[in-house]
Design a protein around this motif. Structure first.
Motif, mmCIF file in Angstrom:
data_model
loop_
_atom_site.group_PDB
_atom_site.id
_atom_site.type_symbol
_atom_site.label_atom_id
_atom_site.label_comp_id
_atom_site.label_asym_id
_atom_site.label_seq_id
_atom_site.Cartn_x
_atom_site.Cartn_y
_atom_site.Cartn_z
ATOM 1 N N LEU A 6 0.841 -1.201 0.000
ATOM 2 C CA LEU A 6 0.000 0.000 0.000
ATOM 3 C C LEU A 6 0.873 1.248 0.000
ATOM 4 O O LEU A 6 0.605 2.214 -0.738
ATOM 5 C CB LEU A 6 -0.924 -0.021 1.209
ATOM 6 C CG LEU A 6 -1.902 1.137 1.308
ATOM 7 C CD1 LEU A 6 -2.777 1.199 0.086
ATOM 8 C CD2 LEU A 6 -2.758 1.005 2.541
ATOM 9 N N ALA A 7 1.953 1.228 0.785
ATOM 10 C CA ALA A 7 2.853 2.378 0.805
ATOM 11 C C ALA A 7 3.505 2.579 -0.558
ATOM 12 O O ALA A 7 3.619 3.712 -1.052
ATOM 13 C CB ALA A 7 3.910 2.178 1.889
ATOM 14 N N LEU A 8 3.917 1.477 -1.198
ATOM 15 C CA LEU A 8 4.562 1.581 -2.513
ATOM 16 C C LEU A 8 3.612 2.183 -3.542
ATOM 17 O O LEU A 8 3.987 3.067 -4.323
ATOM 18 C CB LEU A 8 5.024 0.198 -2.974
ATOM 19 C CG LEU A 8 6.290 -0.341 -2.319
ATOM 20 C CD1 LEU A 8 6.483 -1.795 -2.677
ATOM 21 C CD2 LEU A 8 7.483 0.452 -2.770
ATOM 22 N N VAL A 9 2.358 1.712 -3.531
ATOM 23 C CA VAL A 9 1.396 2.220 -4.510
ATOM 24 C C VAL A 9 1.069 3.686 -4.211
ATOM 25 O O VAL A 9 0.899 4.499 -5.126
ATOM 26 C CB VAL A 9 0.138 1.329 -4.506
ATOM 27 C CG1 VAL A 9 -0.945 1.923 -5.368
ATOM 28 C CG2 VAL A 9 0.480 -0.046 -5.021
ATOM 29 N N ALA A 10 1.021 4.036 -2.918
ATOM 30 C CA ALA A 10 0.745 5.426 -2.558
ATOM 31 C C ALA A 10 1.860 6.340 -3.058
ATOM 32 O O ALA A 10 1.606 7.428 -3.586
ATOM 33 C CB ALA A 10 0.595 5.546 -1.046
ATOM 34 N N GLY A 37 6.537 2.330 -8.691
ATOM 35 C CA GLY A 37 6.114 1.791 -7.405
ATOM 36 C C GLY A 37 5.142 0.643 -7.567
ATOM 37 O O GLY A 37 5.161 -0.322 -6.793
ATOM 38 N N GLN A 38 4.291 0.740 -8.565
ATOM 39 C CA GLN A 38 3.341 -0.354 -8.802
ATOM 40 C C GLN A 38 4.051 -1.616 -9.261
ATOM 41 O O GLN A 38 3.653 -2.732 -8.918
ATOM 42 C CB GLN A 38 2.310 0.076 -9.832
ATOM 43 C CG GLN A 38 1.499 1.249 -9.345
ATOM 44 C CD GLN A 38 0.384 1.584 -10.291
ATOM 45 O OE1 GLN A 38 0.094 0.842 -11.197
ATOM 46 N NE2 GLN A 38 -0.241 2.716 -10.069
ATOM 47 N N ILE A 39 5.149 -1.431 -10.038
ATOM 48 C CA ILE A 39 5.949 -2.591 -10.439
ATOM 49 C C ILE A 39 6.516 -3.272 -9.196
ATOM 50 O O ILE A 39 6.468 -4.497 -9.053
ATOM 51 C CB ILE A 39 7.099 -2.150 -11.366
ATOM 52 C CG1 ILE A 39 6.560 -1.445 -12.593
ATOM 53 C CG2 ILE A 39 7.980 -3.316 -11.732
ATOM 54 C CD1 ILE A 39 6.079 -2.336 -13.660
ATOM 55 N N PHE A 40 7.044 -2.457 -8.275
ATOM 56 C CA PHE A 40 7.595 -3.029 -7.039
ATOM 57 C C PHE A 40 6.504 -3.798 -6.301
ATOM 58 O O PHE A 40 6.732 -4.885 -5.774
ATOM 59 C CB PHE A 40 8.149 -1.932 -6.124
ATOM 60 C CG PHE A 40 9.357 -1.241 -6.659
ATOM 61 C CD1 PHE A 40 10.095 -1.797 -7.677
ATOM 62 C CD2 PHE A 40 9.758 -0.025 -6.131
ATOM 63 C CE1 PHE A 40 11.207 -1.160 -8.178
ATOM 64 C CE2 PHE A 40 10.870 0.620 -6.614
ATOM 65 C CZ PHE A 40 11.593 0.061 -7.641
ATOM 66 N N ALA A 41 5.303 -3.196 -6.262
ATOM 67 C CA ALA A 41 4.203 -3.853 -5.534
ATOM 68 C C ALA A 41 3.886 -5.206 -6.159
ATOM 69 O O ALA A 41 3.640 -6.187 -5.450
ATOM 70 C CB ALA A 41 2.972 -2.954 -5.542
ATOM 71 N N LEU A 42 3.926 -5.281 -7.483
ATOM 72 C CA LEU A 42 3.640 -6.569 -8.139
ATOM 73 C C LEU A 42 4.719 -7.595 -7.823
ATOM 74 O O LEU A 42 4.430 -8.769 -7.609
ATOM 75 C CB LEU A 42 3.513 -6.374 -9.646
ATOM 76 C CG LEU A 42 2.207 -5.709 -10.072
ATOM 77 C CD1 LEU A 42 2.266 -5.293 -11.524
ATOM 78 C CD2 LEU A 42 1.058 -6.673 -9.881
ATOM 79 N N ILE A 43 5.989 -7.128 -7.779
ATOM 80 C CA ILE A 43 7.082 -8.057 -7.441
ATOM 81 C C ILE A 43 6.907 -8.551 -6.000
ATOM 82 O O ILE A 43 7.113 -9.734 -5.703
ATOM 83 C CB ILE A 43 8.450 -7.371 -7.628
ATOM 84 C CG1 ILE A 43 8.650 -6.973 -9.091
ATOM 85 C CG2 ILE A 43 9.571 -8.268 -7.169
ATOM 86 C CD1 ILE A 43 9.010 -8.066 -10.017
#
Lengths: 99, 198
Positions: free
Chosen positions: A43-47, A57-63
């Motif tokens: 959630l923090a990454l997407v924010a 950040g969304q790429i990181f969240a998917l990983i």
């Protein structure tokens, strides 16, 4: 909504997950609480991705999602192996490495 | 309208998280986590992360949670014994201190960015097209590493959870090992039925 509020929600979820990891004894529930902590980080990454207007950040969240799925698979495999050997499903009882 | 949705989703995510930790039965914990994940997907949608939200619902709430439910059903969701160890008391205290510290760090910080609404929204932000383009250009290496990691985890889970002979205490197998046999067992006399032991 200001981005800061998303970060506050993320921090609260992380803290709840940390408290669960520290207090619960069933390894299944401890895995669930680890999921909570990883989701808080997501959630923090997407924010922050929204804050900067970039999708990295969304790429990181998917990983992180992929890594969490792997962790669940291996963790549940360990729990099933423990159950097959008749060991107690309780992290306080399992305190020695014993092949 | 966005604040209303935000507070509903945040409330759902937080109550789901508390449910995971508080509920005694692991099966209900798993169901609480499903609720938490769906609320979190709503928060992702509010942050314009459409693809991440969809992946969250399909991969997590769909696939991973089914795996959890099966393992809980297999292992059995026994009630947990509560113990009065030192960590039972220290855990919540530590969590409370961490929560206060994090809230001070974020709400009390003078960062201009996090009190704003973020960058202006560009149509297509967070769509599968953009995410896919990034995955196949800038983040190609992490993408491949993630696929390798999934393969390793799948093989590792199969190796860990497979049925192993010799490791488990199978009473039937043990009984077969120590069965008393007569001294004529396996001989030709036994096989033709000419001589049976007692």
């Amino acid at each position: 909504m200001a981005i800061g509020w998303y970060l506050v929600v993320s921090a609260l979820i992380f803290v709840i997950g940390a408290a669960g990891v520290l207090t619960r004894r069933n390894p299944l529930v401890i895995l669930l609480c680890l999921e909570l902590m990883l989701n808080a980080a997501n959630l923090a990454l997407v924010a922050f991705a929204r804050l900067h207007g970039r999708e990295d950040g969304q790429i990181f969240a998917l990983i992180v999602l992929v890594v969490a799925a792997c962790e669940v698979t291996v963790g549940l495999g360990l729990i099933v192996a423990m159950y097959r050997r008749g060991l107690p499903i309780d992290v306080d009882e399992l305190n020695e490495l014993n092949g | 309208m966005a604040p209303v949705f935000f507070f509903l989703a945040a409330l759902g995510a937080l109550s789901g998280a508390i449910g995971v930790v508080m509920l005694r039965n692991p099966f209900y914990s798993v169901l609480a986590l499903v609720f938490h994940l769906i609320s979190l997907a709503a928060l992702f949608l509010l942050l314009r992360a459409e693809f991440v939200a969809a992946a969250q619902v399909i991969v997590y709430a769909g696939a991973v949670m089914v795996l959890y439910v099966f393992v809980v059903a297999y292992v059995g969701s026994g009630e947990e014994l509560t113990s009065g160890g030192g960590l039972r008391v220290l855990g919540p205290v530590f969590a409370l201190v961490l929560a206060i510290e994090l809230c001070i760090a974020m709400l009390g910080s003078a960062l201009k960015g996090i009190s704003g609404k973020g960058a202006p929204y560009i149509p297509g932000f967070g769509s599968p097209r953009h995410i896919g383009t990034l995955f196949l250009t800038k983040y190609l290496f992490p993408f491949e590493v993630a696929s390798l990691l999934l393969l390793v985890a799948a093989i590792g889970a199969v190796v860990l959870a497979r049925r192993r002979r010799g490791l488990e205490a199978d009473p039937e197998y043990q009984a077969r090992l120590h069965k008393p046999v007569s001294h004529l067992a396996g001989s030709m006399a036994e096989s033709v039925g000419a001589r049976r032991d007692r």
